[in-house]
Design a protein around this motif. Structure first.
Motif, short mmCIF file in Angstrom:
data_model
loop_
_atom_site.label_atom_id
_atom_site.label_comp_id
_atom_site.label_asym_id
_atom_site.label_seq_id
_atom_site.Cartn_x
_atom_site.Cartn_y
_atom_site.Cartn_z
N THR A 36 -97.98 -21.14 20.50
CA THR A 36 -98.94 -20.94 21.59
C THR A 36 -99.76 -22.21 21.73
OG1 THR A 36 -100.55 -19.97 20.06
CG2 THR A 36 -99.13 -18.45 21.26
N ARG A 40 -105.61 -24.65 27.55
CA ARG A 40 -105.20 -23.84 28.70
C ARG A 40 -106.04 -24.24 29.91
NH1 ARG A 40 -102.24 -18.87 27.47
NH2 ARG A 40 -101.44 -19.12 25.36
N ILE A 84 -94.64 -19.45 27.34
CA ILE A 84 -95.66 -18.42 27.46
C ILE A 84 -95.00 -17.05 27.40
CG2 ILE A 84 -97.30 -19.82 28.76
CD1 ILE A 84 -96.29 -18.45 31.33
N THR A 85 -95.83 -16.02 27.30
CA THR A 85 -95.36 -14.64 27.19
C THR A 85 -95.74 -13.86 28.44
OG1 THR A 85 -97.40 -13.88 26.17
CG2 THR A 85 -95.69 -14.75 24.69
N GLN A 87 -97.56 -11.32 28.29
CA GLN A 87 -98.98 -11.03 28.11
C GLN A 87 -99.84 -12.17 28.67
OE1 GLN A 87 -100.23 -8.04 26.65
NE2 GLN A 87 -102.10 -8.82 27.63
N ASP A 88 -99.38 -13.41 28.49
CA ASP A 88 -100.09 -14.55 29.08
C ASP A 88 -100.13 -14.44 30.60
OD1 ASP A 88 -100.63 -15.90 26.65
OD2 ASP A 88 -98.63 -16.78 26.65
N ASP A 91 -102.48 -11.64 31.67
CA ASP A 91 -103.89 -12.02 31.53
C ASP A 91 -104.30 -13.04 32.60
OD1 ASP A 91 -104.01 -10.36 29.37
OD2 ASP A 91 -103.91 -11.95 27.86
N LYS A 97 -107.43 -15.58 33.02
CA LYS A 97 -107.29 -16.52 31.91
C LYS A 97 -106.27 -17.59 32.27
CE LYS A 97 -108.48 -13.17 28.31
NZ LYS A 97 -108.04 -12.50 27.05
N LEU A 99 -103.54 -20.87 31.92
CA LEU A 99 -102.28 -21.03 31.22
C LEU A 99 -102.17 -22.44 30.63
CD1 LEU A 99 -100.05 -19.41 33.97
CD2 LEU A 99 -100.63 -18.38 31.76
N ALA A 103 -96.43 -24.63 31.83
CA ALA A 103 -96.07 -23.36 31.19
C ALA A 103 -94.72 -22.88 31.72
CB ALA A 103 -97.14 -22.32 31.47
#
Length: 527
Positions: A36, A40, A84-85, A87-88, A91, A97, A99, A103
């Motif tokens: 991770t 960001r 990234i996931t 979940q990223d 969010d 939020k 990145l 990404a």
């Protein structure tokens, strides 16, 4: 002997019971945790989709070879990409939020066992997470080609993998017309032969909702969790049929109701802050791409400055365009858009094997909102058109010029029919080259053709302004006829200026008003 056998049996049962947890613990100990990025600052990401990965794909297979996949991951890592996931992504859209820089979301289709076996160690060696799409009907079938639920639970427990829903019956065709024609499950109302009619909207929505309910129930039962994202089967939710407004509304509504994110799959990779989280882009990786072609393609999607450092407009060549439909080719740095001709050249009324036009998108233009876009083009046959602020919600601003010399301005808002904003005629001969310049500033549009301001001045746009793709198209009602050539494309970012004048100039009110109307696209404030 009895006690010895019982002790042996107990040990065997303990080993069986703890086999999966021990295996997962060993794999977690061997491989480093998912990477991770702590920094960001970005508001965009690219998403990749792999139909499959295997050691030796057959000729014509959509699958990428294992060696090629490994090389692609190396190039992404060396190019500064950060995995990234889901979940990223969730969010980013739900909580704002940011990145990591550059990404990338890596996804795979339909829970294929061979794909997982081919890529797992490559990804885990780098500590890169990935997403596996799960078609629950295929998983239930327990065939040798598809992962089963205990495999998927193990993947999820490792921490490297997330699971996305990919429907239950979504890959099954349905009958759509009373002539044995078929369409995909999510893209059309079903033909009910016994009653000689199509599904109503309510019946279509019930069928789609039941499929989602089946998938969610399977996930809840087998993984004790709900999937964050839904992958539209074949990447299609009805976006390719202009008439399918009801289909699109139902599909996007179901995604919004049941998931945090939705994804299609196709030729675009970039997703920005303005993208609709219900239908985000995933680029389907083509197995014919060389490693250099792959990384060049991914790099090309990132937005570039609209204005060069020297203040001049940015110039885009023919290679900067990506074909959507029809024939889109670059010839001597000229972009040619042509309708595909039918096999029967005398049958220009049927689009069975031809197209009525062609469309292309300017790669990396997803974040364009305000500024000036200029096209130098040759009019051939049909209507040449430019799309601005085009979003995956079906919104766009359109300016078209046809071979009769008519110029039109139109706008499409989400779930609303196209609006006609203005009509005008060309100031010069239709047969020659033309320069079309469109300036957008908030909810104002100014259109110039060969230096002449069209529509009598500014055009007022409806709704809130937003960023979106730049596209170009050609169209004619006859199949195989439409054709145009784009010689150059220039983009300049928004430039705000204050216009002042002396009292003496202000006395000639006629001249002042004429000048202000002709130059209104160049300034924002009058003094």
């Amino acid at each position: 002997h009895y006690k010895s056998w019982m002790l042996f049996l107990g040990i065997v049962l303990l080993l069986v019971a703890f086999f999966q947890p021990i295996k997962i613990w060993i794999r977690k100990a061997v491989f480093k945790p998912p990477v991770t990025s702590p920094v960001r600052v970005a508001r965009e990401f690219v998403a990749l989709a792999y139909s499959g990965v295997e050691d030796s794909p057959a000729p014509g297979s959509p699958n990428v070879s294992t060696d090629m996949f490994k090389e692609q991951m190396r190039l992404l890592a060396e190019g500064g990409y950060n995995p990234i996931t889901l979940q990223d992504v969730r969010d980013f859209y739900k909580e704002g939020k940011l990145l990591p820089h550059r990404a990338v979301l890596i996804t795979f289709e339909q829970a294929k066992r061979g794909t997982y076996n081919a890529v797992r160690e490559i990804l885990q060696a780098r500590g890169w997470p990935a997403v596996m799409g799960v078609n629950t009907l295929a998983v239930q079938s327990m065939n040798q080609e598809t992962l089963v639920w205990h495999h998927l639970r193990e993947m999820k427990a490792l921490g490297f993998w997330e699971l996305a829903a990919e429907s239950h019956l979504g890959f099954n065709p349905i009958e759509t017309v009373p002539y044995d024609a078929e369409a995909t499950f999510f893209t059309s109302p079903k033909w009910i032969a016994a009653e000689n009619r199509y599904e109503t909207r309510e019946e279509f929505e019930t069928r789609i909702a039941e499929d989602h309910a089946t998938v969610l129930a399977e996930f809840e039962r087998e993984t004790k969790s709900r999937p964050l994202a839904f992958f539209f089967p074949l990447g299609n939710y009805g976006q390719y049929d202009e008439r399918a407004q009801m289909v699109r509304a139902v599909n996007l509504g179901q995604v919004e109701r049941n998931y945090d994110l939705g994804f299609i799959v196709g030729m675009l990779a970039l997703n920005a802050e303005s993208s609709d989280p219900r239908r985000l882009n995933r680029l389907l990786v083509n197995p014919s791409w060389s490693p250099n072609a792959f990384i060049s393609m991914i790099d090309s999607f990132w937005p570039r400055p609209w204005t060069e450092a020297n203040g001049r407009s940015a110039v885009y060549n023919a290679a900067s365009w990506l074909g959507d439909w029809g024939e889109v080719v670059a010839r001597n740095d000229v972009l040619v858009l042509k309708a595909v001709q039918p096999l029967d050249l005398f049958d220009t009324d049927s689009a069975a094997d031809g197209t009525t036009g062609a469309k292309a998108w300017l790669v990396g233009s997803d974040t364009f909102k305000d500024g000036t876009v200029s096209f130098l083009f040759n009019m051939r046959h049909g209507r040449f058109g430019v799309y601005l602020r085009s979003t995956n919600r079906g919104e766009y601003v359109f300016v078209g010029i046809d071979e009769r010399g008519y110029v039109s301005a139109r706008q499409k808002l989400q779930d609303v029919d196209e609006l006609i904003l203005g009509m005008d005629t060309l100031p010069t001969d239709v047969s020659v080259s033309h320069n079309l310049s469109v300036t957008l500033r908030d909810n104002l549009m100014f259109v110039h053709v060969d230096g002449k301001l069209m529509f009598g001045g500014r055009v007022l746009l409806r709704g809130a302004s937003h960023a979106g793709l730049i596209g170009a198209s050609v169209w004619d009602p006859l199949v195989g006829v439409a054709s145009t050539e784009i010689i150059s494309t220039r983009i300049a970012g928004r430039r705000d200026a204050i216009v002042t004048w002396s009292p003496a100039s202000g006395r000639n009110i006629g001249h002042l008003n004429t000048w202000l109307a002709a130059n209104a696209h160049r300034f924002a404030i009058l003094a």
